[in-house]
Design an enzyme around this catalytic site. Structure first.
Site, PDB file in Angstrom:
ATOM      1  CG  ASP A  74      -2.126  -0.911   1.044  1.00  0.00           C
ATOM      2  OD1 ASP A  74      -2.234  -1.544  -0.021  1.00  0.00           O
ATOM      3  OD2 ASP A  74      -2.945  -0.995   1.974  1.00  0.00           O
ATOM      4  CG  ASN A 148      -3.980   6.156   3.179  1.00  0.00           C
ATOM      5  OD1 ASN A 148      -4.929   5.844   2.465  1.00  0.00           O
ATOM      6  ND2 ASN A 148      -3.172   5.264   3.709  1.00  0.00           N
ATOM      7  CG  ASP A 149      -3.365   9.350   7.054  1.00  0.00           C
ATOM      8  OD1 ASP A 149      -2.207   9.729   6.858  1.00  0.00           O
ATOM      9  OD2 ASP A 149      -3.626   8.188   7.425  1.00  0.00           O
ATOM     10  CB  ALA A 186      -8.823   5.839   0.031  1.00  0.00           C
ATOM     11  CB  THR A 189      -8.996   0.848   6.233  1.00  0.00           C
ATOM     12  OG1 THR A 189      -8.442   1.200   4.972  1.00  0.00           O
ATOM     13  CG2 THR A 189     -10.481   0.597   6.086  1.00  0.00           C
ATOM     14  CG  ASN A 192     -10.040   7.339  10.517  1.00  0.00           C
ATOM     15  OD1 ASN A 192     -10.413   8.288  11.182  1.00  0.00           O
ATOM     16  ND2 ASN A 192     -10.880   6.401  10.091  1.00  0.00           N
ATOM     17  CG  LEU A 193      -9.461   0.698  11.626  1.00  0.00           C
ATOM     18  CD1 LEU A 193     -10.956   0.918  11.841  1.00  0.00           C
ATOM     19  CD2 LEU A 193      -9.229  -0.411  10.614  1.00  0.00           C
ATOM     20  CD  GLN A 244       4.393   7.799   1.197  1.00  0.00           C
ATOM     21  OE1 GLN A 244       4.102   8.631   0.349  1.00  0.00           O
ATOM     22  NE2 GLN A 244       4.183   6.500   1.005  1.00  0.00           N
TER      23      GLN A 244
END
Length: 286
Positions: A74, A148-149, A186, A189, A192-193, A244
């Site tokens: 991922d 993602n975040d 997206a 998971t 955040n999860l 990153q």
């Protein structure tokens, strides 16, 4: 809305492999499969030290390729999604290593997948990215994106973060604790999860604010719609894009975040079932 791929006129496919991995055998398998369809495989120059295939830097690879294969996990795919957004190129995720939420196609399945792909039997998913507008103290503006975040936390490991969030000039919320995650569907998971945020369907047009270990038991995740822009202020904090890229909050006059108008095109098998993947990865029903 799905972005179409002209699968009948593909000539060159780029490939980026997971950094610091020897995936030469897997690359050769993919090269031989594509060769059957008279398609040339091009490599990111750091994907192999040995293979004698045409090699390019990342920007050049996106420019000359019809679409890009992400070979890895991922993390590899996420780093490419922000670049794909810039060049409006689709990405096919093929995993090598641990099966993730995003890369669910095995190398062993590639021949069967491409047989279907070149008959037009595939689908495109277009998850939206987070838009990040950074205004430096000298007035210069920087536009960035997250797949993602964004994670905001204290720059000092022994101090808690104090984060203020504004909407249209009015204070929306104030967070005291370990930090704050702003996630796309997206990315719901991912971090955040882990922070007890909600799982949100990948293609939903919303984004999520999830406090990390809040010092108030009443602070809970909030789901906000596309078009809702937030300004985030915090001193002595850093923020990290997709795990990153790191920045210091103090280097900027303000930071504005919302769900972007931009999406990335992910090539998927026609029968991919998002909820089945959730059940398998999260052991639902067991």
């Amino acid at each position: 809305m799905q972005k179409k791929i002209d699968h009948e006129n593909i000539k060159k496919v780029g490939l980026v492999a997971r950094p610091n991995s020897n995936l030469d055998n897997e690359i050769l398998v993919l090269k031989d499969i594509l060769k059957k369809y008279n398609i040339e495989l091009l490599l990111f120059k750091e994907s192999s030290k040995i293979l004698k295939l045409p090699k390019y830097n990342l920007d050049e690879l996106f420019q000359v390729s019809d679409f890009i294969i992400s070979l890895g996990g991922d993390g590899t795919l996420i780093s490419l999604c922000r670049k794909a957004c810039k060049y409006n190129k689709a990405i096919l995720g093929i995993y090598a290593g641990n099966l993730g939420f995003l890369t669910d196609l095995k190398v062993e399945q590639a021949e069967e997948f491409f047989q279907s792909f070149f008959y037009g039997d595939f689908k495109i998913e277009n998850p939206f990215l987070l838009s990040i507008n950074l205004k430096q103290k000298n007035g210069q503006k920087i536009q960035n994106y997250a797949f993602n975040d964004i994670m905001i936390k204290s720059n000092n490991q022994v101090s808690m973060a104090h984060i203020e969030v504004y909407h249209q000039g009015k204070k929306f919320n104030e967070y005291f604790g370990d930090g704050l995650v702003v996630a796309t569907p997206a990315g719901s998971t991912a971090y955040n999860l882990s922070a007890n945020g909600p799982i949100v369907y990948t293609l939903a047009q919303v984004f999520i604010l999830t406090p990390i270990c809040s010092h108030s038991l009443t602070q809970r995740p909030v789901v906000l719609p596309k078009g809702f822009e937030l300004e985030i202020r915090a001193k002595d904090c850093i923020f990290c894009i997709d795990g990153q890229e790191n920045y210091k909050m103090d280097d900027f006059e303000n930071i504005k975040i919302g769900l972007s108008q931009k999406s990335v095109s992910l090539i998927r098998p026609k029968d991919r079932d998002y909820f089945q993947i959730l059940k398998e990865k999260l052991n639902w029903g067991n």
